[in-house]
Motif scaffolding. Structure first.
Motif, short mmCIF file in Angstrom:
data_model
loop_
_atom_site.label_atom_id
_atom_site.label_comp_id
_atom_site.label_asym_id
_atom_site.label_seq_id
_atom_site.Cartn_x
_atom_site.Cartn_y
_atom_site.Cartn_z
N ARG A 29 0.75 -0.95 -0.24
CA ARG A 29 -0.13 0.19 -0.02
C ARG A 29 0.67 1.47 -0.15
O ARG A 29 0.73 1.97 -0.53
N ASN A 30 2.16 0.75 1.09
CA ASN A 30 2.77 2.30 0.45
C ASN A 30 3.57 2.82 -0.79
O ASN A 30 3.75 3.85 -0.59
N TYR A 31 4.13 1.52 -1.08
CA TYR A 31 4.25 1.86 -2.23
C TYR A 31 3.51 2.47 -3.43
O TYR A 31 3.90 3.26 -4.06
N LEU A 32 2.20 2.06 -3.36
CA LEU A 32 1.34 2.55 -4.81
C LEU A 32 1.16 4.39 -4.23
O LEU A 32 0.70 4.53 -4.83
N GLU A 33 1.03 4.37 -3.02
CA GLU A 33 0.01 5.65 -2.63
C GLU A 33 2.45 6.47 -2.75
O GLU A 33 1.29 7.26 -3.72
N ARG A 34 3.11 5.88 -2.96
CA ARG A 34 4.18 6.32 -3.15
C ARG A 34 4.42 6.40 -5.22
O ARG A 34 4.50 7.93 -5.70
N CYS A 35 3.52 5.89 -5.99
CA CYS A 35 3.75 5.96 -7.25
C CYS A 35 2.98 6.87 -7.46
O CYS A 35 2.12 7.68 -8.33
N LEU A 36 1.15 6.96 -6.99
CA LEU A 36 -0.30 7.47 -6.91
C LEU A 36 0.93 9.03 -6.93
O LEU A 36 0.76 10.21 -7.34
N VAL A 37 1.23 9.39 -5.97
CA VAL A 37 2.93 10.57 -6.26
C VAL A 37 2.66 11.16 -6.99
O VAL A 37 2.87 12.34 -7.28
N PHE A 38 3.57 9.68 -7.49
CA PHE A 38 4.43 10.79 -9.09
C PHE A 38 3.13 10.34 -9.87
O PHE A 38 3.63 10.98 -11.36
N GLU A 39 2.49 10.13 -9.57
CA GLU A 39 1.34 9.77 -11.12
C GLU A 39 2.48 8.70 -12.34
O GLU A 39 2.00 8.74 -13.42
N GLU A 40 3.47 7.55 -11.64
CA GLU A 40 3.57 6.44 -12.59
C GLU A 40 4.24 5.55 -11.49
O GLU A 40 4.46 5.87 -10.34
N ALA A 41 5.33 4.38 -12.25
CA ALA A 41 5.45 3.38 -11.36
C ALA A 41 6.69 3.99 -11.17
O ALA A 41 7.55 3.78 -11.67
N VAL A 42 6.85 3.70 -9.92
CA VAL A 42 8.12 3.99 -9.48
C VAL A 42 9.15 3.11 -9.67
O VAL A 42 8.78 2.02 -9.22
N GLU A 43 10.43 3.39 -9.31
CA GLU A 43 11.36 2.09 -8.89
C GLU A 43 10.85 1.63 -7.45
O GLU A 43 11.06 2.65 -6.65
N LEU A 44 11.25 0.61 -7.68
CA LEU A 44 10.97 0.04 -6.72
C LEU A 44 12.44 0.03 -5.46
O LEU A 44 13.87 -0.14 -5.53
#
Length: 472
Positions: free
Chosen positions: A386-401
């Motif tokens: 969930r934290n990772y998906l929230e981070r992706c939503l902030v940048f509106e893209e699939a950020v690096e793991l």
């Protein structure tokens, strides 16, 4: 031991070399045998079935020679305490000595921090893979492990959701089946599992599906409240009972009258409070701090922990009689890495809960993105996802793991175009890093104790830690 904790695999009869082979019993899958050392994903497919091969343990040496125990699921707890599935009465056997479990990588034995350890076929192990005919030495007692000819069918829910928890995997549907039963009975439930697997959500879901749904559901985090305040939080206090007690205060057991009290991280409960909690479970009554009178309470108790309380009992940090009262129904929530097939449902549910715009988050729903998530380790489980998906939503893209997220669940990939020596060093380094982290975590960073367990000189262990940049 509850049926929830049972496995999903069905090994065939041992082959001519004595090694177990595995097949799936799921309808529509092939009958071709799969060796237990198949790649991770193939081993999982062989494991995900609703039946498990029955096994038996026989006392081959020591007190009770000839005594046999036969499984009804995939797990057997062995020790001298009566709460075990197989009770072995001998002073050299710990109260909770070891656990035998049929899992995705075959039948395994796990030492529960016992005093005399577990010796598997002549080798002392923390965890080891069994084969039919393996001998386990527990102190003076020797047990023989054998497969039976029959299979045990496991209870699975027909639903892929229970409360806010979702999952269509066999592991989660086994959980849901146990939760449905727990909701229909007013029994004490002990929720076990790694951090982030959803233990508090499971407790709330059981409460909301029970007859107590209209009464309070109160949570106490036993690891977050100082010990000197926790007693008042649980049981309340009288005016003037201690400095700062300016008025009478009701504890959560009084406030939750008719409802449910959920004790999170019960493994952190101070030793001096354990007898008082035991009285609540046995007599359903409490006594406020500063009072001489007991008063009845009508509550259901659920507790959760990321620790193995059986090991805590062996170490003397947790009362065995309290564990006995808490473990009326044990419910083990599987880590995310053991149910990667649930990732699409989880991602969809998390994005919906975060009110993500489907048009702007299409990249987070693609097969490539989900495949990348499937191969990550997720040590923090669903909470970390969930934290990772929230981070992706902030940048509106699939950020690096992150480095921890990206650590693969299965064996590291090899590149046959590279020199053998380089690839071998890559695999060894990956193993060493994972082993050293797990070793230090087991011993709370104490290098001297870790070196003894690892069977190596302390100086050499320090050298390995420095080479991999790992700090104790």
């Amino acid at each position: 031991m509850s049926a929830l904790d049972r496995g999903r695999a069905a090994p065939s009869s041992p082959d001519a070399k004595g090694e177990s082979q595995w097949r799936t019993d799921a309808a529509g899958d092939g009958d071709a045998p799969l060796h237990v050392t198949l790649p991770y994903e193939h081993a999982r497919r062989a494991y995900d079935a609703s039946t498990v091969r029955r096994f038996r343990l026989t006392v081959a040496e020591g007190p009770g020679t000839g005594t046999t125990w036969e499984s009804t699921g995939d797990t057997c707890s062995v020790g001298s305490h009566p709460l075990n599935d197989f009770t072995v009465e001998d002073s050299t056997v710990s109260r909770f000595h070891c656990e035998v479990r049929v899992g995705p990588r075959g039948p395994q034995v796990k030492d529960l921090d016992s005093l005399n350890g577990v010796i598997l076929d002549g080798v002392q192990v923390v965890e080891g893979v069994l084969r039919s005919g393996s001998l386990l030495r527990l102190g003076r007692v020797v047990l023989r492990f054998d497969f039976s000819a029959e299979n045990n069918r496991l209870p699975l829910s027909e639903n892929a959701r229970f409360g806010t928890l979702v999952g269509a995997s066999v592991a989660m549907r086994g959980c849901f089946a146990m939760m449905e039963r727990a909701a229909g009975r007013d029994v004490t439930v002990l929720l076990e599992g790694e951090t982030g697997t959803g233990k508090s959500q499971a407790a709330l879901a059981i409460h909301q599906a029970s007859a107590r749904r209209d009464a309070p559901f109160l949570i106490v985090d036993c690891g977050a409240i100082p010990a000197h305040l926790l007693e008042s939080e649980l049981f309340g206090h009288e005016k003037g009972s201690f400095t700062g007690a300016v008025q009478r205060r009701a504890g959560v057991f009084e406030e939750a009258d008719g409802g449910t009290v959920f004790l999170d991280e019960i493994g952190e409960l101070p030793a001096e409070l354990q007898p008082k909690l035991l009285r609540v479970l046995e007599n359903r009554e409490i006594r406020r701090v500063g009072s001489n009178n007991y008063q009845p309470v009508d509550v259901r108790l659920m507790a959760a922990t990321h620790r193995d309380l059986r090991a805590e009992v062996n170490a003397g940090r947790f009362r065995s009689d309290l564990f006995f009262r808490l473990a009326v129904l044990r419910l083990l929530l599987p880590p995310l890495r053991q149910r990667p097939e649930d990732l699409p449902m989880l991602v969809e549910g998390i994005l919906d809960s975060l009110r993500a715009d489907p048009e702007r988050t299409g990249a987070l729903r693609t097969p490539d993105f989900l495949a990348r998530l499937r191969h990550a380790a997720w040590p923090g489980n669903v909470r970390e996802l969930r934290n990772y998906l929230e981070r992706c939503l902030v940048f509106e893209e699939a950020v690096e793991l992150s480095e921890e997220e990206a650590r693969r669940v299965g064996p590291p990939e090899v590149d046959p175009t590279q020199p053998y020596a380089d690839q071998r060093r890559h695999v060894v380094d990956d193993f060493e890093r994972r082993y050293l982290r797990a070793l230090l975590e087991k011993h709370q960073g104490k290098v001297a104790q870790a070196a003894v367990t690892a069977g190596m000189d302390r100086v050499h262990l320090y050298r390995l830690l420095r080479r991999h940049g790992i700090k104790p």
